[in-house]
Scaffold this motif. Structure first.
Motif, PDB file in Angstrom:
ATOM      1  N   TYR A 212       0.838  -1.203   0.000  1.00  0.00           N
ATOM      2  CA  TYR A 212       0.000   0.000   0.000  1.00  0.00           C
ATOM      3  C   TYR A 212       0.870   1.249   0.000  1.00  0.00           C
ATOM      4  O   TYR A 212       0.663   2.165  -0.801  1.00  0.00           O
ATOM      5  CB  TYR A 212      -0.931  -0.010   1.210  1.00  0.00           C
ATOM      6  CG  TYR A 212      -1.710   1.278   1.376  1.00  0.00           C
ATOM      7  CD1 TYR A 212      -2.944   1.433   0.764  1.00  0.00           C
ATOM      8  CD2 TYR A 212      -1.202   2.338   2.123  1.00  0.00           C
ATOM      9  CE1 TYR A 212      -3.669   2.615   0.902  1.00  0.00           C
ATOM     10  CE2 TYR A 212      -1.912   3.523   2.268  1.00  0.00           C
ATOM     11  CZ  TYR A 212      -3.142   3.658   1.658  1.00  0.00           C
ATOM     12  OH  TYR A 212      -3.839   4.836   1.796  1.00  0.00           O
ATOM     13  N   ARG A 297     -16.521  -6.398  -1.477  1.00  0.00           N
ATOM     14  CA  ARG A 297     -15.641  -5.361  -2.034  1.00  0.00           C
ATOM     15  C   ARG A 297     -15.053  -4.446  -0.969  1.00  0.00           C
ATOM     16  O   ARG A 297     -14.076  -3.746  -1.237  1.00  0.00           O
ATOM     17  CB  ARG A 297     -16.396  -4.533  -3.069  1.00  0.00           C
ATOM     18  CG  ARG A 297     -17.546  -3.714  -2.505  1.00  0.00           C
ATOM     19  CD  ARG A 297     -18.259  -2.944  -3.584  1.00  0.00           C
ATOM     20  NE  ARG A 297     -19.326  -2.113  -3.035  1.00  0.00           N
ATOM     21  CZ  ARG A 297     -19.722  -0.976  -3.571  1.00  0.00           C
ATOM     22  NH1 ARG A 297     -19.142  -0.529  -4.671  1.00  0.00           N
ATOM     23  NH2 ARG A 297     -20.692  -0.279  -3.037  1.00  0.00           N
ATOM     24  N   TRP A 298     -15.640  -4.416   0.230  1.00  0.00           N
ATOM     25  CA  TRP A 298     -15.094  -3.597   1.309  1.00  0.00           C
ATOM     26  C   TRP A 298     -14.032  -4.339   2.107  1.00  0.00           C
ATOM     27  O   TRP A 298     -13.433  -3.776   3.020  1.00  0.00           O
ATOM     28  CB  TRP A 298     -16.215  -3.123   2.226  1.00  0.00           C
ATOM     29  CG  TRP A 298     -17.145  -2.174   1.536  1.00  0.00           C
ATOM     30  CD1 TRP A 298     -18.400  -2.459   1.066  1.00  0.00           C
ATOM     31  CD2 TRP A 298     -16.884  -0.818   1.180  1.00  0.00           C
ATOM     32  NE1 TRP A 298     -18.938  -1.355   0.453  1.00  0.00           N
ATOM     33  CE2 TRP A 298     -18.032  -0.324   0.517  1.00  0.00           C
ATOM     34  CE3 TRP A 298     -15.795   0.040   1.368  1.00  0.00           C
ATOM     35  CZ2 TRP A 298     -18.119   0.976   0.035  1.00  0.00           C
ATOM     36  CZ3 TRP A 298     -15.893   1.335   0.892  1.00  0.00           C
ATOM     37  CH2 TRP A 298     -17.027   1.791   0.233  1.00  0.00           C
ATOM     38  N   ALA A 301     -10.040  -6.573  -2.601  1.00  0.00           N
ATOM     39  CA  ALA A 301     -10.020  -5.792  -3.836  1.00  0.00           C
ATOM     40  C   ALA A 301     -10.763  -6.558  -4.925  1.00  0.00           C
ATOM     41  O   ALA A 301     -10.529  -7.751  -5.136  1.00  0.00           O
ATOM     42  CB  ALA A 301      -8.589  -5.514  -4.262  1.00  0.00           C
ATOM     43  N   PHE A 305     -13.328  -2.142  -7.550  1.00  0.00           N
ATOM     44  CA  PHE A 305     -12.407  -1.399  -6.689  1.00  0.00           C
ATOM     45  C   PHE A 305     -11.165  -0.963  -7.464  1.00  0.00           C
ATOM     46  O   PHE A 305     -10.751   0.197  -7.407  1.00  0.00           O
ATOM     47  CB  PHE A 305     -12.011  -2.293  -5.508  1.00  0.00           C
ATOM     48  CG  PHE A 305     -10.967  -1.721  -4.589  1.00  0.00           C
ATOM     49  CD1 PHE A 305     -11.321  -0.878  -3.551  1.00  0.00           C
ATOM     50  CD2 PHE A 305      -9.619  -2.039  -4.759  1.00  0.00           C
ATOM     51  CE1 PHE A 305     -10.355  -0.356  -2.697  1.00  0.00           C
ATOM     52  CE2 PHE A 305      -8.655  -1.522  -3.917  1.00  0.00           C
ATOM     53  CZ  PHE A 305      -9.031  -0.683  -2.877  1.00  0.00           C
ATOM     54  N   HIS A 306     -10.579  -1.881  -8.231  1.00  0.00           N
ATOM     55  CA  HIS A 306      -9.318  -1.569  -8.899  1.00  0.00           C
ATOM     56  C   HIS A 306      -9.527  -0.760 -10.168  1.00  0.00           C
ATOM     57  O   HIS A 306      -8.636   0.006 -10.559  1.00  0.00           O
ATOM     58  CB  HIS A 306      -8.550  -2.855  -9.215  1.00  0.00           C
ATOM     59  CG  HIS A 306      -7.098  -2.610  -9.472  1.00  0.00           C
ATOM     60  ND1 HIS A 306      -6.228  -2.161  -8.511  1.00  0.00           N
ATOM     61  CD2 HIS A 306      -6.349  -2.728 -10.614  1.00  0.00           C
ATOM     62  CE1 HIS A 306      -5.018  -2.025  -9.021  1.00  0.00           C
ATOM     63  NE2 HIS A 306      -5.068  -2.354 -10.306  1.00  0.00           N
ATOM     64  N   HIS A 309      -9.100   2.702  -9.386  1.00  0.00           N
ATOM     65  CA  HIS A 309      -7.698   3.107  -9.239  1.00  0.00           C
ATOM     66  C   HIS A 309      -7.094   3.483 -10.586  1.00  0.00           C
ATOM     67  O   HIS A 309      -6.201   4.326 -10.659  1.00  0.00           O
ATOM     68  CB  HIS A 309      -6.878   1.983  -8.599  1.00  0.00           C
ATOM     69  CG  HIS A 309      -5.430   2.309  -8.452  1.00  0.00           C
ATOM     70  ND1 HIS A 309      -4.963   3.231  -7.549  1.00  0.00           N
ATOM     71  CD2 HIS A 309      -4.333   1.854  -9.124  1.00  0.00           C
ATOM     72  CE1 HIS A 309      -3.643   3.338  -7.655  1.00  0.00           C
ATOM     73  NE2 HIS A 309      -3.233   2.511  -8.608  1.00  0.00           N
ATOM     74  N   ASN A 320      -7.728   3.958  -3.855  1.00  0.00           N
ATOM     75  CA  ASN A 320      -7.713   2.493  -3.919  1.00  0.00           C
ATOM     76  C   ASN A 320      -6.331   1.924  -4.230  1.00  0.00           C
ATOM     77  O   ASN A 320      -6.108   1.280  -5.250  1.00  0.00           O
ATOM     78  CB  ASN A 320      -8.732   2.006  -4.961  1.00  0.00           C
ATOM     79  CG  ASN A 320     -10.147   2.430  -4.630  1.00  0.00           C
ATOM     80  OD1 ASN A 320     -10.414   3.049  -3.606  1.00  0.00           O
ATOM     81  ND2 ASN A 320     -11.071   2.093  -5.501  1.00  0.00           N
ATOM     82  N   SER A 326      -9.082  -4.353   0.411  1.00  0.00           N
ATOM     83  CA  SER A 326      -9.586  -2.998   0.209  1.00  0.00           C
ATOM     84  C   SER A 326      -9.804  -2.245   1.512  1.00  0.00           C
ATOM     85  O   SER A 326      -9.803  -1.010   1.517  1.00  0.00           O
ATOM     86  CB  SER A 326     -10.890  -3.054  -0.580  1.00  0.00           C
ATOM     87  OG  SER A 326     -11.848  -3.881   0.066  1.00  0.00           O
ATOM     88  N   ASP A 329      -7.413   0.634   2.430  1.00  0.00           N
ATOM     89  CA  ASP A 329      -7.721   1.977   1.926  1.00  0.00           C
ATOM     90  C   ASP A 329      -8.772   2.657   2.783  1.00  0.00           C
ATOM     91  O   ASP A 329      -8.740   3.874   2.962  1.00  0.00           O
ATOM     92  CB  ASP A 329      -8.203   1.896   0.475  1.00  0.00           C
ATOM     93  CG  ASP A 329      -7.060   1.808  -0.510  1.00  0.00           C
ATOM     94  OD1 ASP A 329      -6.456   2.846  -0.805  1.00  0.00           O
ATOM     95  OD2 ASP A 329      -6.751   0.695  -0.959  1.00  0.00           O
ATOM     96  N   ALA A 335     -10.117   5.085   0.175  1.00  0.00           N
ATOM     97  CA  ALA A 335     -11.061   4.199  -0.508  1.00  0.00           C
ATOM     98  C   ALA A 335     -12.082   5.016  -1.292  1.00  0.00           C
ATOM     99  O   ALA A 335     -12.521   6.086  -0.852  1.00  0.00           O
ATOM    100  CB  ALA A 335     -11.784   3.311   0.503  1.00  0.00           C
ATOM    101  N   GLN A 337     -15.446   3.858  -3.646  1.00  0.00           N
ATOM    102  CA  GLN A 337     -16.276   2.858  -4.309  1.00  0.00           C
ATOM    103  C   GLN A 337     -17.714   3.377  -4.420  1.00  0.00           C
ATOM    104  O   GLN A 337     -18.592   2.951  -3.670  1.00  0.00           O
ATOM    105  CB  GLN A 337     -16.242   1.530  -3.543  1.00  0.00           C
ATOM    106  CG  GLN A 337     -14.852   0.918  -3.442  1.00  0.00           C
ATOM    107  CD  GLN A 337     -14.894  -0.573  -3.126  1.00  0.00           C
ATOM    108  OE1 GLN A 337     -15.267  -1.387  -3.957  1.00  0.00           O
ATOM    109  NE2 GLN A 337     -14.503  -0.915  -1.914  1.00  0.00           N
TER     110      GLN A 337
END
Length: 373
Positions: A212, A297-298, A301, A305-306, A309, A320, A326, A329, A335, A337
């Motif tokens: 990260y 998704r929370w 990833a 989500f990606h 990014h 993200n 995920s 983030d 984060a 989303q």
């Protein structure tokens, strides 16, 4: 002789068959060379596995050669231009002349390092068979399989797979040399004694916490961004776009991820499980699929989500950063989303060159200013 199809459909199917047959034919020929020169071209770690399941791999190769020839023949019969189809048929015949599914090794000399050509051919075949149909069934955006830039991404895929052992040595050797004093700490035995499934999730957490901040640094430090911008340059997202990364980006990320795994002493079984997972997951989150995974998704990833990014939409820039988890983030406030998907991809104020060599050279060229995103 021509098939009774509507002209537009016939041309489309013929082109797809010819190009697909050509690519599959190249893989067949490469596979033949792996059978003929295993100690030179086949990864050392995989040789014992292939030997144990030799009949299966011979069967896969033989079927692939037949499919290549049939795709080429279909393309020849449906298109006025015969080039793609003829190339596919020729490649199929070359593969058969090299031995087909019965090819035997020509050399038996052991080598300390091999090219890993098997990894490229097998991984491309498996991932293509999984993700191309997946993107046809659950496509997020309407786009061609052979979209703009796919040849460049295939070159990135080739280098990262065939050079896997060289890349691994470049990462492993410095870590083992400078951190050799840390390999016999008592707590490492306790870490390795944990259930393998628990170690697997611990590896995900440890690597993603490190990744990260490394990833975030690549976005905020100008000279690092010049390398990472290559990964953000695809204007269309799909499974093959995941391969587009500068070698410096790859080396730094693998080094940063390997250090904590090396120091903590995880069991090899857990590490292999992680490697299998990441080889699929990294491709999946770039894929052109509309999978949302509302609650998951929370935590993990996902493609949604990606994709945020990779967007060039203002709302998603520098968001993200996590690769696997995920919620990292969420913890650090990066984060994003929303209910809708991003509309655009790529960098915001510039675009790196589309050629492979141009992308390798781009970060080393002098830039007047370095825009982000």
């Amino acid at each position: 002789m021509e098939f009774p199809l509507a002209p537009a459909l016939r041309i489309d199917l013929g082109k797809r068959a010819g190009v697909t047959g050509g690519l599959l034919g190249v893989l067949c020929v490469l596979a033949e060379f792996c059978f003929l020169f295993p100690h030179l071209l086949v990864s050392n770690d995989g040789r014992a596995f292939y030997a144990e399941h030799l009949g299966v791999f011979r069967g896969i190769l033989q079927v692939s050669i037949v499919v290549t020839f049939l795709l080429g023949a279909f393309s020849v019969l449906t298109l006025r231009s015969k080039a793609h189809g003829v190339i596919a048929m020729v490649l199929a015949m070359v593969a058969m002349l090299l031995g087909g599914g019965e090819a035997e090794p020509l050399t038996q000399t052991p080598r300390a390092m091999s090219a890993g050509l098997d990894f490229f051919a097998l991984d491309l075949l498996v991932l293509g068979l999984v993700f191309i149909p997946m993107e046809r069934l659950w496509g997020l955006h309407e786009q061609r399989i052979f979209r703009t830039g796919w040849q460049t991404d295939l070159k990135h895929f080739f280098v990262s797979h065939v050079g896997v052992q060289l890349i691994s040595f470049a990462v492993l050797i410095p870590v083992q040399v400078f951190l050799s004093w840390a390999v016999r700490m008592d707590f490492q035995q306790h870490v390795a004694a944990q259930p393998v499934w628990l170690q697997f999730f611990e590896i995900l957490l440890v690597i993603d916490l490190v990744s990260y901040w490394v990833h975030r640094a690549f976005h905020t430090v100008p000279w690092l961004w010049n390398f990472h911008a290559i990964h953000h340059s695809p204007l269309q997202m799909d499974w093959l776009a995941s391969s587009r990364s500068h070698l410096v980006d790859v080396l730094v990320n693998r080094f940063a991820g390997f250090v904590p795994v090396f120091l903590l002493g995880f069991h090899p079984s857990a590490i292999y499980g992680y490697l299998v997972f990441v080889s699929f997951h990294a491709v999946y989150i770039h894929a052109n699929v509309n999978h949302r995974w509302p609650y998951l998704r929370w935590v993990f990833a996902t493609p949604e989500f990606h994709h945020w990014h990779h967007t060039s939409d203002e709302e998603g820039i520098d968001k993200n950063f996590a690769v696997f988890l995920s919620f990292i983030d969420v913890l650090f406030g990066t984060a994003h989303q929303p209910a809708h998907w991003p509309s655009r991809y790529g960098t915001t104020q510039f675009q790196p060159p589309e050629t492979y060599l141009g992308q390798l050279a781009y970060p080393f060229k002098r830039h007047e200013k370095t825009p982000y995103g």
